[in-house]
Design a protein around this motif. Structure first.
Motif, mmCIF file in Angstrom:
data_model
loop_
_atom_site.group_PDB
_atom_site.id
_atom_site.type_symbol
_atom_site.label_atom_id
_atom_site.label_comp_id
_atom_site.label_asym_id
_atom_site.label_seq_id
_atom_site.Cartn_x
_atom_site.Cartn_y
_atom_site.Cartn_z
ATOM 1 N N PRO A 6 -4.266 9.235 8.422
ATOM 2 C CA PRO A 6 -4.832 7.912 8.746
ATOM 3 C C PRO A 6 -5.187 7.745 10.222
ATOM 4 O O PRO A 6 -6.246 7.216 10.556
ATOM 5 C CB PRO A 6 -3.708 6.950 8.322
ATOM 6 C CG PRO A 6 -3.019 7.667 7.203
ATOM 7 C CD PRO A 6 -3.023 9.122 7.620
ATOM 8 N N GLY A 16 -12.685 2.751 -5.474
ATOM 9 C CA GLY A 16 -12.687 1.989 -4.244
ATOM 10 C C GLY A 16 -12.989 0.519 -4.457
ATOM 11 O O GLY A 16 -13.168 0.054 -5.594
ATOM 12 N N ASP A 20 -15.990 6.459 -3.360
ATOM 13 C CA ASP A 20 -14.704 6.393 -4.046
ATOM 14 C C ASP A 20 -14.883 5.640 -5.364
ATOM 15 O O ASP A 20 -15.163 4.435 -5.370
ATOM 16 C CB ASP A 20 -13.694 5.670 -3.155
ATOM 17 C CG ASP A 20 -12.271 5.768 -3.677
ATOM 18 O OD1 ASP A 20 -12.096 5.910 -4.902
ATOM 19 O OD2 ASP A 20 -11.332 5.696 -2.866
ATOM 20 N N THR A 74 0.838 -1.190 0.000
ATOM 21 C CA THR A 74 0.000 0.000 0.000
ATOM 22 C C THR A 74 0.875 1.242 0.000
ATOM 23 O O THR A 74 1.828 1.340 0.774
ATOM 24 C CB THR A 74 -0.911 0.015 1.241
ATOM 25 O OG1 THR A 74 -1.707 -1.168 1.243
ATOM 26 C CG2 THR A 74 -1.817 1.238 1.213
ATOM 27 N N CYS A 94 -8.296 9.801 10.993
ATOM 28 C CA CYS A 94 -9.478 9.166 10.431
ATOM 29 C C CYS A 94 -9.970 8.034 11.330
ATOM 30 O O CYS A 94 -11.176 7.902 11.581
ATOM 31 C CB CYS A 94 -9.175 8.638 9.023
ATOM 32 S SG CYS A 94 -10.589 7.918 8.178
ATOM 33 N N TRP A 150 0.947 7.020 3.097
ATOM 34 C CA TRP A 150 0.264 8.309 3.142
ATOM 35 C C TRP A 150 1.273 9.410 3.414
ATOM 36 O O TRP A 150 2.139 9.281 4.287
ATOM 37 C CB TRP A 150 -0.794 8.298 4.242
ATOM 38 C CG TRP A 150 -1.611 9.556 4.329
ATOM 39 C CD1 TRP A 150 -2.791 9.807 3.697
ATOM 40 C CD2 TRP A 150 -1.326 10.731 5.108
ATOM 41 N NE1 TRP A 150 -3.256 11.057 4.018
ATOM 42 C CE2 TRP A 150 -2.383 11.649 4.879
ATOM 43 C CE3 TRP A 150 -0.287 11.097 5.959
ATOM 44 C CZ2 TRP A 150 -2.425 12.902 5.488
ATOM 45 C CZ3 TRP A 150 -0.326 12.351 6.565
ATOM 46 C CH2 TRP A 150 -1.385 13.237 6.322
ATOM 47 N N PRO A 201 -8.348 9.381 4.132
ATOM 48 C CA PRO A 201 -7.131 8.806 3.534
ATOM 49 C C PRO A 201 -7.386 7.495 2.812
ATOM 50 O O PRO A 201 -6.526 7.013 2.074
ATOM 51 C CB PRO A 201 -6.209 8.606 4.744
ATOM 52 C CG PRO A 201 -7.138 8.450 5.896
ATOM 53 C CD PRO A 201 -8.290 9.366 5.608
ATOM 54 N N ARG A 202 -8.560 6.919 3.009
ATOM 55 C CA ARG A 202 -8.923 5.658 2.368
ATOM 56 C C ARG A 202 -10.446 5.558 2.372
ATOM 57 O O ARG A 202 -11.117 6.224 3.169
ATOM 58 C CB ARG A 202 -8.345 4.473 3.143
ATOM 59 C CG ARG A 202 -8.961 4.352 4.532
ATOM 60 C CD ARG A 202 -8.393 3.225 5.354
ATOM 61 N NE ARG A 202 -9.113 3.046 6.593
ATOM 62 C CZ ARG A 202 -8.978 3.799 7.666
ATOM 63 N NH1 ARG A 202 -8.126 4.814 7.647
ATOM 64 N NH2 ARG A 202 -9.677 3.562 8.759
ATOM 65 N N ASP A 216 -18.490 2.561 -0.346
ATOM 66 C CA ASP A 216 -17.118 2.893 0.024
ATOM 67 C C ASP A 216 -16.977 4.413 0.062
ATOM 68 O O ASP A 216 -16.615 5.050 -0.917
ATOM 69 C CB ASP A 216 -16.095 2.248 -0.918
ATOM 70 C CG ASP A 216 -16.495 2.327 -2.390
ATOM 71 O OD1 ASP A 216 -17.482 3.013 -2.704
ATOM 72 O OD2 ASP A 216 -15.816 1.714 -3.229
ATOM 73 N N ARG A 241 -15.693 8.110 0.734
ATOM 74 C CA ARG A 241 -14.351 8.683 0.674
ATOM 75 C C ARG A 241 -14.309 10.157 1.038
ATOM 76 O O ARG A 241 -13.255 10.678 1.399
ATOM 77 C CB ARG A 241 -13.782 8.498 -0.734
ATOM 78 C CG ARG A 241 -12.315 8.887 -0.884
ATOM 79 C CD ARG A 241 -11.437 8.030 0.010
ATOM 80 N NE ARG A 241 -10.058 8.493 0.059
ATOM 81 C CZ ARG A 241 -9.111 8.139 -0.809
ATOM 82 N NH1 ARG A 241 -9.413 7.320 -1.819
ATOM 83 N NH2 ARG A 241 -7.892 8.588 -0.697
#
Length: 396
Positions: free
Chosen positions: A106, A194, A191, A6, A109, A9, A142-143, A156, A158
């Motif tokens: 992150p 997503g 998203d 991944t 969030c 960030w 962030p996701r 999803d 966002r």
């Protein structure tokens, strides 16, 4: 097979992503016919649910639909859905262009999600305009966050936007006339890239590409208003519960229809475990998330700083006619580096430590406010966050 890595960030990357997403989504709304087609279908579906709940009363269903989105009488006509969709999309594009931009780290969030899960309908009654950090904003996560909606689908989410002044229809006046309450208009965005990939979405994305207007990074999901300092009567809460039953039943019937015609409407790609999403049976997650974000942003447990702004980003924003500034919201107090494996343990989760929700009385204001005390994240950054009551109950 090697595990897919991944991308880490970064503050600069998050700022660039929200700037790009805002401009692309706004411009798509302004120019792409498919944006209006999508909104028209959403309006039709929402209207049909309200008509079913009201046993065929179309004028009242129309008033509740658009009055719940911040519009006032005369409402967009349900006899011309294309014109109604154009009104909604045009307004949303303008609001998106004017919004101040925020991004969450992150860790922040994770804390906001945990705080949002702690909020009740009674807590939301404390929401006031003074809780908002500004009259309009867009906060990007962030996701994507997976949420099972009141209708049973998985979204999803966002990004969220808010805007004041606005109002929400109050149909409970004794003389039967329409009244309005001061409110904040909030919108949620899914998203586009997503993990939720139902067949109907894939068909929509293909159609958008075929017409030369590929879908933007964010897709408008829902618009609603939340009244300020408003307490619903018991009978109003019962009406809401009855309506949510209609929404749930309709969602199940729609998924069954698609399944019977060979379409998979439950596809989620990536490292997804069934039933690991957040549940939103009361259809309040978007306002709970924003309220938690607003209250946490006011407290000393967060830091808010401007993101770096280079010449290219400023030029891009100027050309689009939007502000370029981005505010990054981060958790002030987090665990120190090296604490991920305390005592040599191989921790399999992250969790929020010592977060307590309090309804604090403010004598100078003569009112209560929700505050959170002492949250920070503990555990490895690449592990899933524990949710629900487990998160809120941990004290050490």
């Amino acid at each position: 097979m090697a595990k897919k890595r991944t991308k880490a960030w970064t503050l600069a990357g998050a700022a660039r992503a929200v700037r790009d997403a805002r401009i692309a989504t706004m411009q798509h709304m302004q120019s792409a016919p498919i944006a209006r087609h999508m909104q028209e279908q959403q309006l039709r579906n929402a209207f049909a649910l309200k008509v079913a709940h009201l046993r065929g009363d179309k004028p009242t269903a129309n008033a509740l639909l658009f009055g719940g989105m911040g519009y006032r009488d005369p409402f967009p006509p349900f006899t011309d859905w294309a014109a109604a969709a154009d009104t909604v999309v045009t307004d949303e594009a303008r609001y998106l262009a004017e919004a101040e931009l925020y991004v969450l780290s992150p860790h922040m969030c994770d804390v906001v999600i945990a705080a949002a899960q702690s909020l009740t309908l009674e807590d939301l009654e404390l929401l006031g305009e003074e809780d908002l950090p500004g009259p309009t904003g867009l906060v990007m996560l962030p996701r994507p966050v997976l949420v099972r909606t009141a209708g049973g689908n998985i979204a999803d989410l966002r990004a969220f936007t808010w805007r004041v002044p606005s109002s929400i229809l109050n149909p409970s006046l004794e003389d039967g006339s329409l009244g309005y309450l001061p409110a904040v208009r909030v919108s949620s965005y899914n998203d586009t890239h997503g993990p939720v990939r139902p067949d109907t979405f894939l068909q929509l994305a293909a159609a958008a590409r075929e017409h030369g207007t590929p879908l933007p990074p964010l897709l408008l999901d829902a618009i609603k208003c939340a009244g300020f300092r408003y307490t619903a009567a018991p009978e109003q809460l019962q009406v809401l519960r009855d309506y949510l039953k209609v929404v749930k039943k309709s969602g199940a019937a729609t998924r069954a229809w698609h399944a019977a015609h060979g379409q998979d409407e439950n596809r989620v790609i990536g490292e997804y475990t069934p039933d690991s999403q957040l549940d939103d049976p009361e259809d309040t997650f978007q306002i709970r998330f924003l309220y938690a974000f607003w209250r946490l942003s006011e407290q000393r447990i967060t830091t808010l700083q401007p993101a770096p702004l280079n010449h290219s980003a400023q030029l891009q924003a100027d050309r689009a006619g939007v502000p370029a500034d981005v505010r990054v919201v981060q958790l002030r107090r987090t665990q120190q580096a090296g604490e991920n494996t305390l005592g040599g343990r191989d921790w399999q989760h992250r969790w929020v430590v010592r977060m307590h929700k309090v309804r604090q009385w403010y004598p100078s204001l003569q009112q209560h406010k929700v505050i959170y005390r002492g949250p920070y994240i503990k555990g490895p950054a690449d592990k899933p966050l524990l949710g629900g009551e487990t998160v809120r109950g941990l004290t050490r």
